[in-house]
Design a protein around this motif. Structure first.
Motif, mmCIF file in Angstrom:
data_model
loop_
_atom_site.group_PDB
_atom_site.id
_atom_site.type_symbol
_atom_site.label_atom_id
_atom_site.label_comp_id
_atom_site.label_asym_id
_atom_site.label_seq_id
_atom_site.Cartn_x
_atom_site.Cartn_y
_atom_site.Cartn_z
ATOM 1 N N THR A 103 32.240 20.645 46.652
ATOM 2 C CA THR A 103 31.983 19.251 46.383
ATOM 3 C C THR A 103 33.156 18.628 45.728
ATOM 4 N N ILE A 104 33.985 19.570 44.836
ATOM 5 C CA ILE A 104 35.189 18.832 44.102
ATOM 6 C C ILE A 104 36.631 19.195 44.871
ATOM 7 N N GLY A 105 36.604 20.687 44.857
ATOM 8 C CA GLY A 105 37.865 21.229 45.392
ATOM 9 C C GLY A 105 38.456 21.987 44.269
ATOM 10 N N ILE A 106 39.776 22.219 44.386
ATOM 11 C CA ILE A 106 40.545 23.253 43.271
ATOM 12 C C ILE A 106 40.949 22.311 42.069
ATOM 13 N N ASP A 107 41.137 20.939 42.276
ATOM 14 C CA ASP A 107 41.632 19.918 41.331
ATOM 15 C C ASP A 107 40.573 19.434 40.533
ATOM 16 N N TYR A 108 39.696 20.168 40.074
ATOM 17 C CA TYR A 108 38.716 19.762 39.188
ATOM 18 C C TYR A 108 39.111 19.241 37.951
ATOM 19 N N SER A 109 40.212 19.999 37.281
ATOM 20 C CA SER A 109 40.877 19.358 36.013
ATOM 21 C C SER A 109 41.068 17.852 36.054
ATOM 22 N N ASN A 110 41.656 17.327 37.162
ATOM 23 C CA ASN A 110 41.946 16.025 37.136
ATOM 24 C C ASN A 110 40.818 15.206 37.667
ATOM 25 N N LYS A 111 39.807 15.754 38.617
ATOM 26 C CA LYS A 111 38.685 14.991 38.987
ATOM 27 C C LYS A 111 37.641 15.014 38.210
#
Length: 302
Positions: free
Chosen positions: A142-150
């Protein structure tokens, strides 16, 4: 895996080309074909093993379909056609600071909020968080690996702004700072949990107020310190006055006791004792002569 399979396919094509040519090359074609099958087999066999490093987990996907189960750290056997994405489950941090090159974003990345009294307050903080391992497939899907920025960055900034409006600027800086911290931790923690993240700690590193507010606070602090100093001085003076009063009372009581308890005979006895001590002294030569009254006159040659 891919390298071995590609190499095997190339060898297989070469063997087929050689087979269709002149007869002496038939044996060579056969050898190439055998080698191609061996190489392809090695590629498929090696792709069945996946090494997951410590502090990470593997999320499997088959032709784009995310699998619900995860791979723990260590050597794992998987479907050779499965794609494995490594995701860290260690503690991560995301810093938002006004200092250049200190946070995740370049330049001034501090959070600017409006307090209840309409003043702009600048907040520097660091978020410590990690992935909930069982929710890693959901995060990747649902988010991907860039969850820190998202997720981490926008939720943190939004929740801090939402809660800062309940406090005055001075309260955020001093008296209500702990309450504000607990409030934002509670809201951010709930949002993170719903998205598969665990909030470990929220570190408010600095709260900067407008210069006018800082000057007001400093003046107030100086006034309070002056008042405390004056209170100490007054208390010390009162203690000194009390000490002198007690001392004077003691002297008065002593004089009263002495005056009421001494008689003429006792005074005469004390005089004789003093004269005796003077007469026996090695440093003085004493001559006693009769004087007027009861007390003798003492003359020394020193």
């Amino acid at each position: 895996m891919i390298l071995f399979i590609v190499l095997g396919v190339i060898l297989l094509i070469v063997s087929l080309v050689l087979k269709n040519n002149i007869r002496p090359q038939l044996q060579l074609s056969k050898n190439f074909r055998i080698a191609s099958f061996v190489v392809i087999g090695l590629g498929i066999f090696s792709s069945m093993f996946k090494q997951i490093d410590a502090g990470k987990i593997g999320v499997k996907s088959l032709y784009g379909s995310i699998q619900p189960d995860i791979l723990e750290s260590g050597l794992q056997i998987v479907n050779p056609f499965m794609t494995v994405t490594d995701m860290t489950i260690q503690t991560q941090n995301y810093t938002m600071s006004a200092t250049h090159d200190e946070g995740e974003k370049q330049g001034d990345d501090a959070i600017r909020v409006l307090s209840n009294d309409g003043l702009e307050v600048v907040i520097d903080l660091t978020v410590l968080y990690k992935i909930l391992p069982s929710d890693a497939p959901k995060i990747l899907k649902t988010i991907g690996i860039d969850y820190s920025n998202k997720i981490v960055r926008p939720i943190t900034r939004t929740r801090i702004r939402d809660n800062a409006v309940y406090y005055d600027a001075i309260a955020l800086y001093s008296t209500k700072r702990g309450e504000f911290h607990q409030r934002i931790v509670k809201t951010i923690e709930a949002d993170f949990k719903s998205r598969g993240l665990i909030l470990e700690q929220l570190l408010i590193r600095n709260i900067n107020l407008p210069n006018s507010v800082k000057a007001t606070i400093e003046s107030k602090i100086n006034a309070e310190q002056d008042a405390q100093k004056m209170t100490f001085v007054l208390q010390k003076e009162k203690q000194e006055a009390e000490r002198k009063r007690v001392e004077a009372q003691g002297i008065a009581d002593y004089q009263r006791i002495i005056s009421s308890g001494l008689t003429d005979k006792q005074l005469q006895y004390e005089q004789i004792k003093a004269q005796k001590e003077i007469a026996t002294s090695n440093n003085s030569k004493i001559i006693f002569m009769n004087g007027k009254g009861n007390a003798p006159v003492i003359i020394s040659d020193k």
